[in-house]
Design an enzyme around this catalytic site. Structure first.
Site, PDB file in Angstrom:
ATOM      1  N   ASP A   1      46.945  35.913  40.782  1.00 22.54           N
ATOM      2  CA  ASP A   1      45.453  35.705  40.977  1.00 22.54           C
ATOM      3  C   ASP A   1      44.856  36.898  40.776  1.00 22.54           C
ATOM      4  O   ASP A   1      44.501  37.458  41.772  1.00 22.54           O
ATOM      5  CB  ASP A   1      45.264  34.814  42.347  1.00 22.54           C
TER       6      ASP A   1
ATOM      7  N   GLU B   1      37.697  31.796  32.710  1.00 22.53           N
ATOM      8  CA  GLU B   1      36.658  30.956  33.130  1.00 22.53           C
ATOM      9  C   GLU B   1      35.668  30.753  32.296  1.00 22.53           C
ATOM     10  O   GLU B   1      35.075  31.872  31.619  1.00 22.53           O
ATOM     11  CB  GLU B   1      36.566  31.561  34.475  1.00 22.53           C
TER      12      GLU B   1
ATOM     13  N   LYS C   1      38.863  27.449  32.614  1.00 21.62           N
ATOM     14  CA  LYS C   1      38.695  27.138  34.123  1.00 21.62           C
ATOM     15  C   LYS C   1      37.139  26.681  34.188  1.00 21.62           C
ATOM     16  O   LYS C   1      36.371  27.458  33.639  1.00 21.62           O
ATOM     17  CB  LYS C   1      38.677  28.489  35.057  1.00 21.62           C
TER      18      LYS C   1
ATOM     19  N   THR D   1      38.196  24.475  38.976  1.00 23.09           N
ATOM     20  CA  THR D   1      38.073  25.320  40.288  1.00 23.09           C
ATOM     21  C   THR D   1      36.953  25.317  41.153  1.00 23.09           C
ATOM     22  O   THR D   1      36.307  24.129  40.962  1.00 23.09           O
ATOM     23  CB  THR D   1      38.231  26.846  39.725  1.00 23.09           C
TER      24      THR D   1
ATOM     25  N   PHE E   1      40.852  25.277  46.847  1.00 18.01           N
ATOM     26  CA  PHE E   1      40.660  26.608  47.625  1.00 18.01           C
ATOM     27  C   PHE E   1      41.113  26.598  48.943  1.00 18.01           C
ATOM     28  O   PHE E   1      40.379  25.808  49.686  1.00 18.01           O
ATOM     29  CB  PHE E   1      39.328  27.384  47.463  1.00 18.01           C
TER      30      PHE E   1
END
Length: 329
Positions: free
Chosen positions: A18, A100, A136, A160, A182
């Protein structure tokens, strides 16, 4: 010699990096990698990656020509920079990179679809198959609907900023490739809300949320992959050993690598199959209702979109300033 925790984790879970830090990806050799606006903005400010930033700006100037304004050039470079980092990352890893969509489009289905298609075109123009890209998108209702359209076009997505089971179920029912629930941000919210300083890993609210989602998916045979994200400590990670994937920051990858001990598998499809879980359907009405009832998910989704938006605005400013420097030189 006993294996370290990272080695053991790789045996039951796909480990993903990440980060936008290419050197860290080279060090840990994950199968996949994920980025987000905050990570790209941070990486773009590191001296070792100025070449990527400068090349992206020069490419934007070449595309638009000498008559384009500085604002036009920096805006095009902004659109291309995440892909520029993604291409570098794909030279290192064997799997997929997540790139993203602009967080400011999170509540606009049509604009999200258009932006995702543009990102894929950029990768394909560079010779990279869309099979290696995960787009994303924030897990708003509008984002999930955009992702559903993209999936039907063969563009794979990663939803996400996911904090609640209602978001996860809506993703699964719409055929999304992968979700990123998350963990650490859920923990942050509960610590603030309850006044507690800490939670044991096995009772960590973020861990419990991902476990619930994983078990639901496996119980009912959904193909959507679960990739836990946003970790605060390695205890959260070890409690989710067995998840389809886990995306982990370099600092925690290093800690896992430096730690030895037993790492039992905690998440298992066979165990999920026997759990007494009720199946529910999530349409827009149910999504909105459940989201409104879930204070944590409501707060953290809005906060996450706002945070990524600020990172993007910072990146736009950084690129504009760098272009001025380049063209003055």
């Amino acid at each position: 010699m006993s294996k370290n925790l990272l080695e053991q984790l790789r045996e039951v879970t796909v480990v993903v990096a990440d980060t936008g830090d290419i050197e860290a990806i080279e060090k840990f050799k994950p199968r996949d990698a994920t980025t987000n606006p905050s990570l790209i903005t941070a990486a773009a400010q590191l001296p070792q990656y100025q070449g990527i930033v400068d090349d992206t700006l020069k490419g934007a100037r070449k595309t638009l020509g000498a008559g384009a304004t500085a604002a036009q050039v920096s805006n095009l470079a902004f659109d291309r920079l995440a892909v520029s980092f993604g291409l570098k990352i794909l030279e290192i890893i064997e799997g997929r990179v997540s790139t993203e969509v602009d967080a400011r489009l999170s509540y606009d289905t049509d604009a999200t679809i258009e932006k995702a298609r543009d990102i894929i075109k950029q990768y394909e123009a560079a010779g990279v198959s869309k099979k290696r890209i995960l787009i994303k998108i924030a897990a708003t209702w509008e984002g999930i609907q955009a992702a559903a359209v993209l999936e039907k076009e063969g563009i794979h997505t990663n939803l996400t900023l996911l904090f609640g089971i209602h978001q996860a179920i809506a993703c699964a029912e719409n055929g999304i490739t992968l979700i990123s629930p998350f963990v650490g941000r859920i923990l942050d919210w509960y610590k603030k809300d309850t006044g507690r300083d800490s939670y044991a890993p096995e009772e960590d609210p973020g861990v419990l949320s991902v476990t619930q989602i994983y078990n639901y998916y496996k119980k009912f045979g959904y193909k959507t992959e679960v990739m836990g994200a946003s970790f605060r400590n390695i205890g959260e990670i070890t409690e989710l050993a067995g998840s389809d994937l886990l995306t982990i920051a370099p600092s925690l990858l290093a800690e896992l690598q430096a730690t030895t001990g037993d790492l039992p598998r905690k998440l298992d499809p066979a165990k999920a199959a026997d759990l007494p879980i009720e199946k529910i359907h999530v349409n827009k009405y149910e999504f909105d209702r459940l989201h409104a009832e879930n204070r944590m998910a409501n707060d953290k989704l809005a906060e996450g979109i706002e945070g990524f938006t600020k990172a993007l605005e910072q990146l736009e400013k950084l690129l504009a300033e760098r272009l001025v420097h380049l063209e003055a030189a």
